[in-house]
Scaffold this motif. Structure first.
Motif, PDB file in Angstrom:
ATOM      1  N   ASN A 142       0.803  -1.225   0.000  1.00 52.53           N
ATOM      2  CA  ASN A 142       0.000   0.000   0.000  1.00 52.53           C
ATOM      3  C   ASN A 142       0.839   1.280   0.000  1.00 52.53           C
ATOM      4  O   ASN A 142       0.518   2.250   0.687  1.00 52.53           O
ATOM      5  CB  ASN A 142      -0.955  -0.006   1.207  1.00 52.53           C
ATOM      6  CG  ASN A 142      -2.174   0.871   0.982  1.00 52.53           C
ATOM      7  OD1 ASN A 142      -2.411   1.386  -0.109  1.00 52.53           O
ATOM      8  ND2 ASN A 142      -2.958   1.060   2.032  1.00 52.53           N
ATOM      9  N   ARG A 191      -1.572  -5.928   8.082  1.00 54.61           N
ATOM     10  CA  ARG A 191      -2.902  -5.352   7.860  1.00 54.61           C
ATOM     11  C   ARG A 191      -2.937  -3.858   8.179  1.00 54.61           C
ATOM     12  O   ARG A 191      -3.662  -3.102   7.527  1.00 54.61           O
ATOM     13  CB  ARG A 191      -3.936  -6.100   8.707  1.00 54.61           C
ATOM     14  CG  ARG A 191      -5.374  -5.739   8.349  1.00 54.61           C
ATOM     15  CD  ARG A 191      -6.341  -6.760   8.883  1.00 54.61           C
ATOM     16  NE  ARG A 191      -7.719  -6.371   8.607  1.00 54.61           N
ATOM     17  CZ  ARG A 191      -8.629  -6.137   9.532  1.00 54.61           C
ATOM     18  NH1 ARG A 191      -8.309  -6.249  10.826  1.00 54.61           N
ATOM     19  NH2 ARG A 191      -9.853  -5.784   9.211  1.00 54.61           N
ATOM     20  N   GLU A 213      -1.804  -2.228   5.163  1.00 59.82           N
ATOM     21  CA  GLU A 213      -2.731  -2.454   4.055  1.00 59.82           C
ATOM     22  C   GLU A 213      -3.957  -1.553   4.148  1.00 59.82           C
ATOM     23  O   GLU A 213      -4.477  -1.097   3.122  1.00 59.82           O
ATOM     24  CB  GLU A 213      -3.164  -3.923   4.039  1.00 59.82           C
ATOM     25  CG  GLU A 213      -2.047  -4.884   3.656  1.00 59.82           C
ATOM     26  CD  GLU A 213      -2.391  -6.331   3.949  1.00 59.82           C
ATOM     27  OE1 GLU A 213      -1.592  -7.208   3.558  1.00 59.82           O
ATOM     28  OE2 GLU A 213      -3.440  -6.596   4.571  1.00 59.82           O
ATOM     29  N   LEU A 214      -4.424  -1.282   5.355  1.00 60.30           N
ATOM     30  CA  LEU A 214      -5.637  -0.474   5.518  1.00 60.30           C
ATOM     31  C   LEU A 214      -5.356   1.019   5.540  1.00 60.30           C
ATOM     32  O   LEU A 214      -6.264   1.819   5.284  1.00 60.30           O
ATOM     33  CB  LEU A 214      -6.377  -0.871   6.804  1.00 60.30           C
ATOM     34  CG  LEU A 214      -7.050  -2.233   6.813  1.00 60.30           C
ATOM     35  CD1 LEU A 214      -7.870  -2.416   8.094  1.00 60.30           C
ATOM     36  CD2 LEU A 214      -7.964  -2.418   5.600  1.00 60.30           C
ATOM     37  N   THR A 215      -4.118   1.417   5.849  1.00 56.90           N
ATOM     38  CA  THR A 215      -3.800   2.844   5.963  1.00 56.90           C
ATOM     39  C   THR A 215      -2.514   3.136   5.208  1.00 56.90           C
ATOM     40  O   THR A 215      -1.423   2.854   5.693  1.00 56.90           O
ATOM     41  CB  THR A 215      -3.654   3.266   7.441  1.00 56.90           C
ATOM     42  OG1 THR A 215      -4.749   2.746   8.205  1.00 56.90           O
ATOM     43  CG2 THR A 215      -3.656   4.784   7.561  1.00 56.90           C
ATOM     44  N   GLU A 250      -2.220   8.580   3.527  1.00 56.39           N
ATOM     45  CA  GLU A 250      -3.538   8.749   4.128  1.00 56.39           C
ATOM     46  C   GLU A 250      -3.496   8.848   5.651  1.00 56.39           C
ATOM     47  O   GLU A 250      -4.529   9.069   6.297  1.00 56.39           O
ATOM     48  CB  GLU A 250      -4.444   7.579   3.730  1.00 56.39           C
ATOM     49  CG  GLU A 250      -4.718   7.509   2.227  1.00 56.39           C
ATOM     50  CD  GLU A 250      -5.424   6.224   1.821  1.00 56.39           C
ATOM     51  OE1 GLU A 250      -5.599   5.339   2.697  1.00 56.39           O
ATOM     52  OE2 GLU A 250      -5.774   6.107   0.641  1.00 56.39           O
ATOM     53  N   SER A 279     -11.224  -1.437  12.740  1.00 57.79           N
ATOM     54  CA  SER A 279     -10.849  -1.208  11.344  1.00 57.79           C
ATOM     55  C   SER A 279     -11.491   0.049  10.752  1.00 57.79           C
ATOM     56  O   SER A 279     -10.867   0.677   9.870  1.00 57.79           O
ATOM     57  CB  SER A 279     -11.164  -2.437  10.482  1.00 57.79           C
ATOM     58  OG  SER A 279     -12.537  -2.766  10.528  1.00 57.79           O
ATOM     59  N   PRO A 280     -12.702   0.493  11.201  1.00 60.86           N
ATOM     60  CA  PRO A 280     -13.203   1.780  10.687  1.00 60.86           C
ATOM     61  C   PRO A 280     -12.285   2.950  11.006  1.00 60.86           C
ATOM     62  O   PRO A 280     -12.234   3.928  10.247  1.00 60.86           O
ATOM     63  CB  PRO A 280     -14.564   1.924  11.385  1.00 60.86           C
ATOM     64  CG  PRO A 280     -15.013   0.521  11.627  1.00 60.86           C
ATOM     65  CD  PRO A 280     -13.746  -0.213  11.983  1.00 60.86           C
ATOM     66  N   ALA A 290      -8.961   2.704  11.057  1.00 59.37           N
ATOM     67  CA  ALA A 290      -7.882   2.567  10.070  1.00 59.37           C
ATOM     68  C   ALA A 290      -8.315   3.102   8.712  1.00 59.37           C
ATOM     69  O   ALA A 290      -7.527   3.732   7.989  1.00 59.37           O
ATOM     70  CB  ALA A 290      -7.463   1.103   9.960  1.00 59.37           C
ATOM     71  N   GLN A 291      -9.572   2.878   8.353  1.00 57.58           N
ATOM     72  CA  GLN A 291     -10.073   3.325   7.063  1.00 57.58           C
ATOM     73  C   GLN A 291     -10.255   4.836   6.994  1.00 57.58           C
ATOM     74  O   GLN A 291     -10.421   5.399   5.912  1.00 57.58           O
ATOM     75  CB  GLN A 291     -11.387   2.602   6.763  1.00 57.58           C
ATOM     76  CG  GLN A 291     -11.183   1.117   6.519  1.00 57.58           C
ATOM     77  CD  GLN A 291     -12.444   0.292   6.687  1.00 57.58           C
ATOM     78  OE1 GLN A 291     -13.488   0.794   7.123  1.00 57.58           O
ATOM     79  NE2 GLN A 291     -12.372  -0.977   6.332  1.00 57.58           N
ATOM     80  N   GLN A 292     -10.197   5.499   8.161  1.00 56.90           N
ATOM     81  CA  GLN A 292     -10.262   6.968   8.204  1.00 56.90           C
ATOM     82  C   GLN A 292      -8.878   7.609   8.327  1.00 56.90           C
ATOM     83  O   GLN A 292      -8.766   8.823   8.445  1.00 56.90           O
ATOM     84  CB  GLN A 292     -11.113   7.426   9.386  1.00 56.90           C
ATOM     85  CG  GLN A 292     -12.576   7.037   9.306  1.00 56.90           C
ATOM     86  CD  GLN A 292     -13.321   7.474  10.558  1.00 56.90           C
ATOM     87  OE1 GLN A 292     -13.609   8.659  10.750  1.00 56.90           O
ATOM     88  NE2 GLN A 292     -13.621   6.527  11.430  1.00 56.90           N
TER      89      GLN A 292
END
Length: 244
Positions: A8, A53, A56-58, A62, A118-119, A121-123
């Protein structure tokens, strides 16, 4: 085109901050981790698929907030590759996550309804453990710290790369291990939030003779969102219950 080492978009900033020798050590670390899972996969947490992970998520570009943990949960049903986060389990409100949920409520963000973070991380909240693996013994007893792999090399370089970034980052350092990383965070555009660890033993204690707040009184989430607002950045929706 070279093969990707870390996912990522993390390779380029890591390569820029690392010396040539350190970059070769990171490649060797990745290879050693692959072999480690081949040899001891049944004893390791998180699973091999969740090892990176957090990255991968962040993505590097970002990241708005870094939340540092220590090492993964020893239990396979809890370790997700994200610091402090557990899987979709009913009985998640215990230990550090209980303290985190309590602090969110006292900071005015309502109730945390899941231990799956995980929400966040997605922010743009990088949920990074300082060590990415935990190893249990064959007898089922856990080891406190797994020093087999040199994960601190990776995590230190990640923090240093983020420190060098022009875009500001809020660093949340809970506990003595996380606070040792503050020496790599010195750029004036960033925010440092320090507190004791949210474990049941530490959440009500100050650190360093009162110089660092007890976790329960730290207002960590308030501090981060107030700073983001000041920086004209989108706030983190910590619970899903914030007013839009």
């Amino acid at each position: 085109m070279t093969d990707e080492i870390f996912p990522n978009g993390w390779d380029q900033p890591l390569k820029q901050i690392a010396t040539a020798h350190q970059w070769q050590d990171l490649i060797a670390l990745k290879q050693a981790a692959d072999q480690y899972y081949c040899d001891y996969g049944d004893l390791l947490t998180p699973s091999r698929t969740n090892l990176y992970r957090a990255l991968e998520l962040t993505a590097f570009t970002e990241v708005k907030v870094v939340l540092l943990g220590q090492d993964p949960y020893p239990s396979g049903d809890k370790a997700t590759g994200l610091a402090f986060s557990v899987g979709q389990t009913t009985h998640w409100r215990r230990d550090s996550l209980a303290a985190i949920a309590d602090l969110l409520a006292s900071d005015g963000y309502g109730e945390l309804t899941s231990g799956d973070l995980s929400p966040w991380a997605q922010q743009g909240v990088l949920l990074l453990n300082l060590r990415l693996t935990h190893r249990n013994t064959a007898a089922g007893h856990t080891k406190t710290v797994d020093r087999t792999l040199n994960w601190p090399l990776l995590t230190r370089l990640m923090i240093r790369a983020l420190n060098e970034r022009t875009a500001p980052v809020a660093f949340i350092l809970w506990g003595k291990d996380a606070i040792t990383m503050e020496k790599y965070i010195h750029a004036s555009q960033h925010l440092l939030v320090r507190a004791s660890h949210p474990s049941q033993m530490s959440r009500r204690r100050t650190l360093f003779k009162g110089k660092v707040s007890a976790f329960d009184r730290s207002q960590s989430f308030q501090q981060v969102n107030a700073w983001l607002q000041h920086m004209d950045q989108p706030l983190i929706d910590w619970t899903g219950s914030m007013a839009k």
